[in-house]
Design an enzyme around this catalytic site. Structure first.
Site, PDB file in Angstrom:
ATOM      1  N   ASP A  35       0.819  -1.217   0.000  1.00 28.82           N
ATOM      2  CA  ASP A  35       0.000   0.000   0.000  1.00 28.82           C
ATOM      3  C   ASP A  35       0.847   1.259   0.000  1.00 28.82           C
ATOM      4  O   ASP A  35       2.052   1.209   0.218  1.00 28.82           O
ATOM      5  CB  ASP A  35      -0.839   0.030   1.285  1.00 28.82           C
ATOM      6  CG  ASP A  35      -2.035  -0.880   1.177  1.00 28.82           C
ATOM      7  OD1 ASP A  35      -2.298  -1.357   0.071  1.00 28.82           O
ATOM      8  OD2 ASP A  35      -2.686  -1.084   2.215  1.00 28.82           O
ATOM      9  N   LYS A  57      -4.221   3.104  -2.990  1.00 25.63           N
ATOM     10  CA  LYS A  57      -5.573   3.484  -3.372  1.00 25.63           C
ATOM     11  C   LYS A  57      -5.554   4.818  -4.094  1.00 25.63           C
ATOM     12  O   LYS A  57      -4.933   5.769  -3.642  1.00 25.63           O
ATOM     13  CB  LYS A  57      -6.444   3.605  -2.118  1.00 25.63           C
ATOM     14  CG  LYS A  57      -6.519   2.320  -1.328  1.00 25.63           C
ATOM     15  CD  LYS A  57      -7.815   1.592  -1.593  1.00 25.63           C
ATOM     16  CE  LYS A  57      -7.745   0.121  -1.218  1.00 25.63           C
ATOM     17  NZ  LYS A  57      -7.643  -0.113   0.196  1.00 25.63           N
ATOM     18  N   MET A 167      -8.132   8.294   9.926  1.00 22.84           N
ATOM     19  CA  MET A 167      -8.716   8.811   8.678  1.00 22.84           C
ATOM     20  C   MET A 167      -9.592  10.042   8.949  1.00 22.84           C
ATOM     21  O   MET A 167     -10.617  10.235   8.300  1.00 22.84           O
ATOM     22  CB  MET A 167      -9.580   7.727   7.999  1.00 22.84           C
ATOM     23  CG  MET A 167      -8.801   6.481   7.654  1.00 22.84           C
ATOM     24  SD  MET A 167      -9.810   5.210   6.915  1.00 22.84           S
ATOM     25  CE  MET A 167     -10.748   4.651   8.316  1.00 22.84           C
TER      26      MET A 167
HETATM   27  N1  SAH Z   1      -4.317  -0.314   9.185  1.00 18.74           N
HETATM   28  C1  SAH Z   1      -3.827   0.991   9.548  1.00 18.74           C
HETATM   29  C2  SAH Z   1      -4.853   2.075   9.335  1.00 18.74           C
HETATM   30  C3  SAH Z   1      -5.237   2.269   7.914  1.00 18.74           C
HETATM   31  S1  SAH Z   1      -6.374   3.553   7.675  1.00 18.74           S
HETATM   32  C4  SAH Z   1      -3.324   0.945  10.992  1.00 18.74           C
HETATM   33  O1  SAH Z   1      -3.583  -0.027  11.705  1.00 18.74           O
HETATM   34  O2  SAH Z   1      -2.635   1.871  11.400  1.00 18.74           O
HETATM   35  C5  SAH Z   1      -5.350   4.918   7.354  1.00 18.74           C
HETATM   36  C6  SAH Z   1      -5.272   5.844   8.545  1.00 18.74           C
HETATM   37  O3  SAH Z   1      -4.352   5.330   9.479  1.00 18.74           O
HETATM   38  C7  SAH Z   1      -4.778   7.227   8.220  1.00 18.74           C
HETATM   39  O4  SAH Z   1      -5.810   8.046   7.747  1.00 18.74           O
HETATM   40  C8  SAH Z   1      -4.275   7.673   9.566  1.00 18.74           C
HETATM   41  O5  SAH Z   1      -5.326   8.087  10.390  1.00 18.74           O
HETATM   42  C9  SAH Z   1      -3.721   6.402  10.160  1.00 18.74           C
HETATM   43  N2  SAH Z   1      -2.276   6.250   9.967  1.00 18.74           N
HETATM   44  C10 SAH Z   1      -1.624   5.272   9.346  1.00 18.74           C
HETATM   45  N3  SAH Z   1      -0.303   5.441   9.413  1.00 18.74           N
HETATM   46  C11 SAH Z   1      -0.103   6.579  10.100  1.00 18.74           C
HETATM   47  C12 SAH Z   1       1.039   7.301  10.522  1.00 18.74           C
HETATM   48  N4  SAH Z   1       2.276   6.883  10.247  1.00 18.74           N
HETATM   49  N5  SAH Z   1       0.870   8.429  11.218  1.00 18.74           N
HETATM   50  C13 SAH Z   1      -0.343   8.865  11.538  1.00 18.74           C
HETATM   51  N6  SAH Z   1      -1.474   8.240  11.167  1.00 18.74           N
HETATM   52  C14 SAH Z   1      -1.355   7.101  10.464  1.00 18.74           C
END
Ligand code: SAH
Length: 466
Positions: A35, A57, A167
């Site tokens: 991703d 995406k 998100m």
């Molecule tokens: N599966 C992922 C989440 C995916 S949805 C998890 O468990 O972390 C995507 C959201 O994850 C983003 O919109 C943000 O809110 C968060 N996110 C993912 N990586 C991030 C990061 N390094 N720093 C801050 N937010 C993050």
């Protein structure tokens, strides 16, 4: 069918936060489907032959693309491949991992789930915020911050525990006002942590009534635990925090320096300026030589890859120019008998002058185009120097976009300077040794810093200083 799909959580950003199981899977996978949240340098752990497919995406095109990804997973598994489906954070936390698992199940494709550390917890931890804390918060709730139905806010605003929104950046204002509307205090502390756990991490602190937004990706943490950051903040105190440091060595050489930069809170930008192309040469009969002199790690690795039997070395004395070359030789259980105090070629020659006899035969593994001082000087001591040209260095294709936020660049050799795009000489140049520094000055770099000790350790010390 022997193919299998692994839905792997890669962790939140800091590549060392992947699990041991996840990393083992990544290292052995035939196909990696990843991703947009996955960092390039994590993919460096894949085997050379692995097929890497980006499946980020595209906005507004979600469902179609997800269908394509699903089909791709099945197709690759049916080709009997080991497929690692690498997802940011945890695959089942807003990662559509469930949908992919269901599709695999429907299509009779075997799968495993390898959980990952979700950004919801790790992002808070790296901002110095514990999601639960005795006496302050007995629960935490991870919430989709995008298009949340009103009835959720009614409940969430009554919960005393910590709320973590994912998100949710574009919707931050609305989230805060909905929570206040349903009774949460406007004074409730809020933290917004963007690019959490990486060198670009930024944390904004405020309250429900005044917090400001930031770049994505970000998590939003709401609750009194946010106040603990004042005492627990740690990651943003690291010496290289906020720095964007370009690393220019050949791609497979960058792991150590990049890891050190990231472990110290910096953002390491991989920008290889050299690509090593091994040449198809055979080793000569080594027993006829008295000395084997290595001047680079590449030379050491390529040489030993070709060596069939360590006894073929006979009694040859092995020498190294530079600490890292010497370290690399030691990996093959050979102790280099001489390493100069000062890790430059001139020092090696000086040190060898009284050791090498005029009748000694010397073998010098090297690159096609290198500084000629070593062979020339050695030839003055002994006329019997054979050069063994093991590889050629070429300039890889550049993506200059990678440099746009950079403040510094590390150079490990004059050729790296030579191959670096000229117009970026406004960056601070950190050089492994004086010859490289001279090359940087000649290339027009204004701020050139030379490592005190000509090694990665020495370079890191200079990076900490300024
Ligand atoms: N599966 C992922 C989440 C995916 S949805 C998890 O468990 O972390 C995507 C959201 O994850 C983003 O919109 C943000 O809110 C968060 N996110 C993912 N990586 C991030 C990061 N390094 N720093 C801050 N937010 C993050």
């Amino acid at each position: 069918m022997t193919g299998k799909v692994y839905l792997v959580g890669a962790g939140p950003g800091d590549i060392e936060l992947i699990t041991v199981k996840g990393l083992n899977c990544l290292k052995t996978a035939d196909v990696i489907i990843y991703d947009s949240l996955i960092k390039d340098n994590l993919l460096n752990y894949a085997k050379d032959s692995a097929e890497k497919i980006f499946a980020g995406k595209r906005a507004g095109n979600h469902s179609v693309l997800q269908e394509e990804i699903n089909r791709l997973l099945v197709q690759k598994a049916r080709e009997n491949k080991k497929v690692a489906r690498l997802k940011g954070g945890d695959p089942f936390v807003f990662g559509r991992g469930g949908e992919e698992a269901l599709y695999l199940k429907e299509n009779n494709v075997e799968f495993e789930i390898i959980p990952g550390i979700t950004s919801a917890i790790a992002g808070a931890a790296y901002a110095g915020i514990p999601v639960t804390h005795r006496g302050i918060s007995n629960s935490f709730h991870v919430v989709n911050g995008h298009n949340l139905p009103e009835e959720y806010f009614k409940v969430l605003s009554k919960l005393p525990g910590t709320l973590v929104f994912l998100m949710g950046v574009s919707n931050l204002e609305n989230t805060c006002s909905e929570l206040m509307k349903h009774g949460k205090s406007p004074e409730t502390p809020v933290a917004v942590v963007s690019s959490a756990t990486g060198g670009n991490q930024k944390t904004i602190i405020g309250t429900l009534s005044n917090v400001e937004s930031c770049e994505t990706p970000a998590i939003i943490i709401i609750g009194d635990v946010v106040n603990l950051r004042e005492s627990i903040q740690w990651f943003e105190n690291k010496p290289l925090y906020g720095r964007n440091i370009v690393v220019t060595r050949a791609k497979h050489r960058n792991k150590e320096l990049m890891q050190k930069i990231e472990q110290n809170g910096g953002n390491a930008v991989e920008f290889p300026t050299i690509e090593i192309k091994p040449l198809d040469v055979k080793l000569p009969n080594l027993k006829q030589y008295d000395w084997l002199i290595f001047t680079s790690i590449n030379g050491v690795e390529l040489f030993f890859n070709k060596l069939q039997d360590v006894r073929d070395l006979g009694n040859v004395k092995v020498c190294a120019v530079g600490d890292s070359t010497a370290e690399c030789i030691k990996k093959y259980h050979i102790k280099p008998i001489f390493t100069p105090d000062d890790f430059v070629s001139e020092a090696l020659i000086e040190g060898l002058r009284d050791k090498i006899k005029p009748a000694d035969r010397i073998l010098l593994p090297k690159a096609e185009q290198t500084r000629s001082i070593i062979p020339d000087e050695l030839k003055k001591i002994s006329a019997r120097v054979d050069e063994l040209v093991l590889y050629r260095t070429v300039i890889p294709e550049y993506n200059k976009q990678l440099l746009k936020d950079a403040d510094s660049v590390c150079f490990m050799s004059p050729s790296a300077v030579k191959n670096f795009p000229k117009e970026w000489n406004n960056l601070k140049a950190y050089c492994i040794g004086p010859i490289t520094s001279n090359a940087a000055k000649e290339a027009g770099f204004k701020e050139v810093i030379t490592a005190g000790e000509y090694s990665i350790k020495g370079l890191m010390e200079k990076l900490y200083e300024s």
